[in-house]
Scaffold this active site. Structure first.
Site, PDB file in Angstrom:
ATOM      1  N   SER A 176     -75.611 -65.732 -79.049  1.00  0.00           N
ATOM      2  CA  SER A 176     -74.804 -66.939 -79.557  1.00  0.00           C
ATOM      3  C   SER A 176     -73.467 -66.738 -78.698  1.00  0.00           C
ATOM      4  O   SER A 176     -72.897 -67.800 -78.465  1.00  0.00           O
ATOM      5  CB  SER A 176     -74.562 -66.940 -81.014  1.00  0.00           C
ATOM      6  OG  SER A 176     -74.185 -65.911 -81.476  1.00  0.00           O
ATOM      7  N   HIS A 204     -80.082 -70.704 -80.577  1.00  0.00           N
ATOM      8  CA  HIS A 204     -79.836 -71.519 -79.459  1.00  0.00           C
ATOM      9  C   HIS A 204     -80.743 -71.790 -78.329  1.00  0.00           C
ATOM     10  O   HIS A 204     -80.384 -72.073 -77.427  1.00  0.00           O
ATOM     11  CB  HIS A 204     -78.381 -70.677 -78.811  1.00  0.00           C
ATOM     12  CG  HIS A 204     -77.562 -70.236 -79.889  1.00  0.00           C
ATOM     13  ND1 HIS A 204     -76.566 -71.320 -79.919  1.00  0.00           N
ATOM     14  CD2 HIS A 204     -77.183 -69.639 -80.856  1.00  0.00           C
ATOM     15  CE1 HIS A 204     -75.473 -70.987 -80.951  1.00  0.00           C
ATOM     16  NE2 HIS A 204     -75.971 -69.714 -81.491  1.00  0.00           N
ATOM     17  N   LYS A 236     -78.079 -76.989 -84.075  1.00  0.00           N
ATOM     18  CA  LYS A 236     -77.803 -76.997 -82.963  1.00  0.00           C
ATOM     19  C   LYS A 236     -78.345 -77.999 -82.222  1.00  0.00           C
ATOM     20  O   LYS A 236     -78.171 -79.138 -82.137  1.00  0.00           O
ATOM     21  CB  LYS A 236     -77.953 -75.478 -82.410  1.00  0.00           C
ATOM     22  CG  LYS A 236     -76.652 -74.655 -82.891  1.00  0.00           C
ATOM     23  CD  LYS A 236     -76.875 -73.196 -83.293  1.00  0.00           C
ATOM     24  CE  LYS A 236     -75.888 -72.690 -84.098  1.00  0.00           C
ATOM     25  NZ  LYS A 236     -76.148 -71.503 -85.007  1.00  0.00           N
TER      26      LYS A 236
HETATM   27  C1  LIG Z   1     -75.342 -70.919 -86.015  1.00  0.00           C
HETATM   28  C2  LIG Z   1     -76.337 -69.709 -86.142  1.00  0.00           C
HETATM   29  C3  LIG Z   1     -76.934 -69.482 -87.331  1.00  0.00           C
HETATM   30  C4  LIG Z   1     -76.722 -70.206 -88.675  1.00  0.00           C
HETATM   31  O1  LIG Z   1     -77.329 -71.123 -88.634  1.00  0.00           O
HETATM   32  P1  LIG Z   1     -76.695 -72.328 -89.702  1.00  0.00           P
HETATM   33  O2  LIG Z   1     -77.829 -73.235 -89.641  1.00  0.00           O
HETATM   34  O3  LIG Z   1     -75.478 -72.946 -88.826  1.00  0.00           O
HETATM   35  O4  LIG Z   1     -76.399 -71.686 -90.884  1.00  0.00           O
HETATM   36  C5  LIG Z   1     -77.865 -68.450 -87.482  1.00  0.00           C
HETATM   37  N1  LIG Z   1     -78.125 -67.593 -86.213  1.00  0.00           N
HETATM   38  C6  LIG Z   1     -77.716 -67.736 -84.925  1.00  0.00           C
HETATM   39  C7  LIG Z   1     -77.892 -66.947 -84.071  1.00  0.00           C
HETATM   40  C8  LIG Z   1     -76.816 -69.108 -84.875  1.00  0.00           C
HETATM   41  O5  LIG Z   1     -76.306 -69.047 -83.766  1.00  0.00           O
END
Ligand SMILES: *Cc1c(COP(=O)(O)O)cnc(C)c1O
Length: 391
Positions: A176, A204, A236
């Site tokens: 990320s 992602h 995302k």
């Molecule tokens: C954003 C993210 C999460 C958390 O997801 P949310 O739905 O925002 O709680 C988990 N793992 C990764 C790799 C992320 O980038």
């Protein structure tokens, strides 16, 4: 005894690690209004421009009109509605797995999957750059917890040799804060040889990666036998909210029976599931979004090389520029903001000490002209920065 919060906060500020929340006064998109100023944003995870897509908005509104707002209860009581169920079926079909289970957030999906699968006497092995939610999940599980070197199958093999009990290997799909891809073919082969399971959090990767947005497993052509536990998040590229775990019938039933972050929480609003069903359709079928995004990524990277910026090894819409010192990254971000660009300075402990960076992210909602404007501003700000000394 007292909590000296003021001292803690002052220390954080002195280390240039103090966090502030930009106040967004507009929907997501390239043009945002932040703290009363119009800015061009290059920091959201809305990679395919679906967070404010009119059809997704309409699906949410129609969903609320039909199903109301609140989830009302946990899934096991009376909170599991037809929209949730339909979305789970669509996500299972999308990922090519027998079942999928819907969660209210990615953080909870990760806590749920890891803690339901391993406990005392077991082992959990994680990439040292994994997302905080995965690291927290590993620590919380009570299993023996070890980190292997970033994306290093040889280091993983060393850890696997010392592992005991059921062993879960856990990795981000797309990292990320770096944007690079997990070397899944090699990591999965190492795990399989030792009878370990692989869990991939592809928060992602879903959307931008894979011919149809199926993420890193589609990119590498890996199946459920390689990656038995596949996690995706919906906040995302999907542009909505929530997350899912996809896998076998037994895996999903195990989570429903034993995963406390699944059992003891209210289901997400059903209208949200209606919105995600629409965004899933757009994500899968509108290939032009991925194609345009890939053109922007190539354009940005070529321009950044020309400017001599410290690009990282990333083929994804996450294009961080390595700065080093937190103070320097903050100053770079501030200079950009003065020129009308919003790019976040990512600092420890989110990233390792001495590797503060500007986390530039691209979206298919950006135009080529906007990327060119960002590059011009990056060149200008770079020239204004003092040469780096401290780290
Ligand atoms: C954003 C993210 C999460 C958390 O997801 P949310 O739905 O925002 O709680 C988990 N793992 C990764 C790799 C992320 O980038």
């Amino acid at each position: 005894m007292s909590f000296d919060l003021a001292a803690r906060l002052a220390a954080r500020r002195a280390e240039h690690l103090y966090r502030q929340r930009p106040l967004l006064d507009s929907p997501q998109g390239p043009q945002v209004l932040v703290d009363g100023r119009p800015l061009l944003a290059f920091c959201s995870n809305d990679y395919l421009g679906l967070a404010n897509h009119p059809e997704v908005v309409r699906a949410l509104r129609d969903g609320a009109a039909h199903w109301g707002v609140g989830g009302g209860a946990s899934h096991l009581v009376v909170g599991h509605g037809t929209p949730h169920h339909r979305l789970e079926e669509a996500l299972a079909e999308f990922t090519g797995r027998p079942r999928a289970l819907l969660f209210s957030s990615g953080y909870m999906a990760n806590l749920a999957a890891v803690t339901a699968l391993v406990g005392q006497g077991d082992s959990v092995l994680e990439d040292r750059l994994n997302h905080a939610s995965l690291l927290d999940a590993g620590l919380l599980s009570g299993a023996r917890f070890a980190r292997y070197l970033h994306n290093d199958p040889a280091s993983l093999v060393g850890r696997l040799e010392k592992a005991t009990g059921n062993t879960l290997v856990v990795t981000d799909g797309v990292f990320s804060m770096d944007g690079d891809l997990a070397n899944l073919p090699a990591l999965c082969a190492a795990a399989r040889q030792k009878g370990a399971w692989v869990m991939v959090d592809d928060a992602h990767g879903f959307g931008p990666l894979g011919a149809h947005g199926g993420g890193i497993v589609e990119h590498f052509g890996l199946g459920p036998e390689d990656v038995p536990v596949l996690v995706g998040t919906l906040g995302k590229a999907f542009g909505t909210a929530g997350a899912f775990v996809a896998g076998s019938e037994e895996l999903i039933e195990t989570l429903i029976q034993f995963a406390r972050p699944y059992i003891y929480t209210t289901s997400q609003p059903p209208a949200l599931a209606c919105a995600t069903l629409k965004s899933l359709e757009l994500l899968r079928t509108e290939d032009w979004r991925r194609e345009h995004l890939n053109r922007l990524i190539a354009r940005f990277r070529a321009g950044a090389v020309e400017l001599g910026l410290a690009l990282m090894d990333s083929p994804t819409p996450i294009q961080p520029l390595l700065i080093g010192a937190s103070a320097c990254a903050l100053e770079f971000s501030r200079l950009l903001r003065e020129r009308g660009f919003l790019v976040g300075a990512i600092r420890p402990p989110t990233v390792p000490a001495g590797t503060a960076r500007l986390r530039v992210t691209l979206s298919s909602a950006h135009s080529e002209e906007q990327v060119d404007r960002l590059l011009a501003a990056l060149g200008e700000c770079q020239a204004l920065l003092p040469a780096e000394e401290d780290a």
